[in-house]
Design an enzyme around this catalytic site. Structure first.
Site, PDB file in Angstrom:
ATOM      1  N   HIS A  80       0.863  -1.190   0.000  1.00  0.00           N
ATOM      2  CA  HIS A  80       0.000   0.000   0.000  1.00  0.00           C
ATOM      3  C   HIS A  80       0.903   1.245   0.000  1.00  0.00           C
ATOM      4  CE1 HIS A  80      -2.853   3.057   1.209  1.00  0.00           C
ATOM      5  NE2 HIS A  80      -3.814   2.220   0.864  1.00  0.00           N
ATOM      6  N   GLU A  97       0.727   4.004   1.444  1.00  0.00           N
ATOM      7  CA  GLU A  97       1.003   4.594   2.757  1.00  0.00           C
ATOM      8  C   GLU A  97       2.179   3.879   3.418  1.00  0.00           C
ATOM      9  OE1 GLU A  97      -2.951   4.334   4.387  1.00  0.00           O
ATOM     10  OE2 GLU A  97      -3.601   5.952   3.074  1.00  0.00           O
ATOM     11  N   GLU A 112      -3.884   2.033  -7.495  1.00  0.00           N
ATOM     12  CA  GLU A 112      -4.243   3.147  -6.624  1.00  0.00           C
ATOM     13  C   GLU A 112      -3.300   4.324  -6.875  1.00  0.00           C
ATOM     14  OE1 GLU A 112      -6.507   1.728  -2.911  1.00  0.00           O
ATOM     15  OE2 GLU A 112      -4.385   1.668  -2.437  1.00  0.00           O
ATOM     16  N   SER A 129     -10.327   7.250  -3.358  1.00  0.00           N
ATOM     17  CA  SER A 129     -11.524   8.095  -3.276  1.00  0.00           C
ATOM     18  C   SER A 129     -12.762   7.491  -3.944  1.00  0.00           C
ATOM     19  CB  SER A 129     -11.240   9.497  -3.821  1.00  0.00           C
ATOM     20  OG  SER A 129     -10.245  10.124  -3.041  1.00  0.00           O
ATOM     21  N   GLY A 180     -11.118   2.923   1.061  1.00  0.00           N
ATOM     22  CA  GLY A 180     -10.676   3.350   2.388  1.00  0.00           C
ATOM     23  C   GLY A 180     -11.803   4.068   3.111  1.00  0.00           C
TER      24      GLY A 180
HETATM   25  P1  PGA Z   1      -9.566   6.056   0.087  1.00  0.00           P
HETATM   26  O1  PGA Z   1      -8.380   5.008   0.359  1.00  0.00           O
HETATM   27  O2  PGA Z   1     -10.738   5.267  -0.446  1.00  0.00           O
HETATM   28  O3  PGA Z   1      -9.847   6.674   1.428  1.00  0.00           O
HETATM   29  O4  PGA Z   1      -9.075   7.023  -0.927  1.00  0.00           O
HETATM   30  C1  PGA Z   1      -8.124   3.963  -0.534  1.00  0.00           C
HETATM   31  C2  PGA Z   1      -6.963   3.129  -0.042  1.00  0.00           C
HETATM   32  O5  PGA Z   1      -6.037   3.669   0.561  1.00  0.00           O
HETATM   33  O6  PGA Z   1      -6.934   1.908  -0.248  1.00  0.00           O
END
Ligand code: PGA
Length: 248
Positions: A94, A96, A163, A208, A229
């Site tokens: 991911h 992050e 993503e 999003s 998310g």
């Molecule tokens: P989000 O996150 O839907 O809040 O944009 C998606 C994710 O990080 O998998």
């Protein structure tokens, strides 16, 4: 191939909140949903979620997993331990984690291989930053991530989540046309590299996604699901998104 709609809760929800959410979700979904659903709670709530979800159509997922079986890795949880809990999917790479925790392509590759070794399906996240997209390098970046994570082949079921980093948690999703183009590139790459096996990989869009725009992505020919998310934190909202994937 049923679409896979995934709820990535990130660092949210206590045990009570987990229980309330899952009980509500199980109340509102049909016995045999037209899409596969998977929920990714925090580690603290995994065991409880596993108990509640046993025998239901909702699968249990983990947001992360360490590739080593066991050892001196303070604070980590291994794929082996996750499998023991009944975890069926694990998120690998991911953005992050790549950004905040500095996870390298090589480490992500090790996680993908370890997930397969313990019978867990990895959801491999790939995606470019806004700078990279503006520089016309989006596909180059995604291809590098794919190549690195899958350099040793496809030895189990796989889900790829496209993503774009700039679309995550910002409320600004990718343009559906760009998501479709990227998904097509990913599919062609998979077919070139793995032949027929490449057809079985599900490609999700993430970034999003919300009930209002889910259909724009889940209706695209090369997209078989979403990694959600923020909008997955409420069971009604998550189910509305999942329903968009089940529409013909
Ligand atoms: P989000 O996150 O839907 O809040 O944009 C998606 C994710 O990080 O998998």
């Amino acid at each position: 191939m049923k679409p896979l709609v995934a709820a990535n809760w990130k660092m949210h929800k206590t045990l009570k909140e987990t229980e309330d959410y899952l009980r509500r979700l199980l109340e509102i979904i049909p016995v045999d949903p037209p899409v596969e659903l998977v929920v990714f709670p925090s580690f603290t709530a995994l065991a409880l979620a596993g108990k509640i979800l046993e025998g239901t159509p909702v699968a249990l997922g983990a947001q992360n997993g360490h590739p080593q079986r066991e050892g001196a890795f303070t604070g980590e949880v291994s794929m082996h331990q996750l499998a023991d809990l009944g975890v069926r999917y694990v998120i690998c790479g991911h953005s992050e984690r790549r950004k905040i925790f500095g996870e390298s392509d090589e480490f992500v590759a090790a996680k993908v291989r370890a997930a397969w070794a313990y019978g867990i399906t990895p959801i491999l996240c790939v995606g470019e930053t806004l700078e990279e997209r503006r520089a016309g390098r989006a596909w180059e970046v995604v291809e590098r991530q794919l190549f690195a994570a899958l350099s040793e082949g496809l030895s189990g079921p796989l889900v790829i989540a496209y993503e774009p980093v700039w679309a995550i948690g910002t409320g600004v999703p990718a343009h559906p046309k760009d998501a479709q183009e990227m998904a097509q590139n990913i599919r062609s790459w998979l077919l070139r590299r793995f032949g027929e096996k490449g057809k079985e990989v599900r490609i999700q869009y993430g970034g999003s996604v919300k009930p209002e725009n889910a259909r724009e992505f889940l209706g695209l020919p090369e997209i078989q699901g979403a990694l959600v998310g923020g909008a997955s934190l409420d069971p009604e909202s998550f189910w509305r998104i999942a329903q968009a994937a089940g529409l013909e």
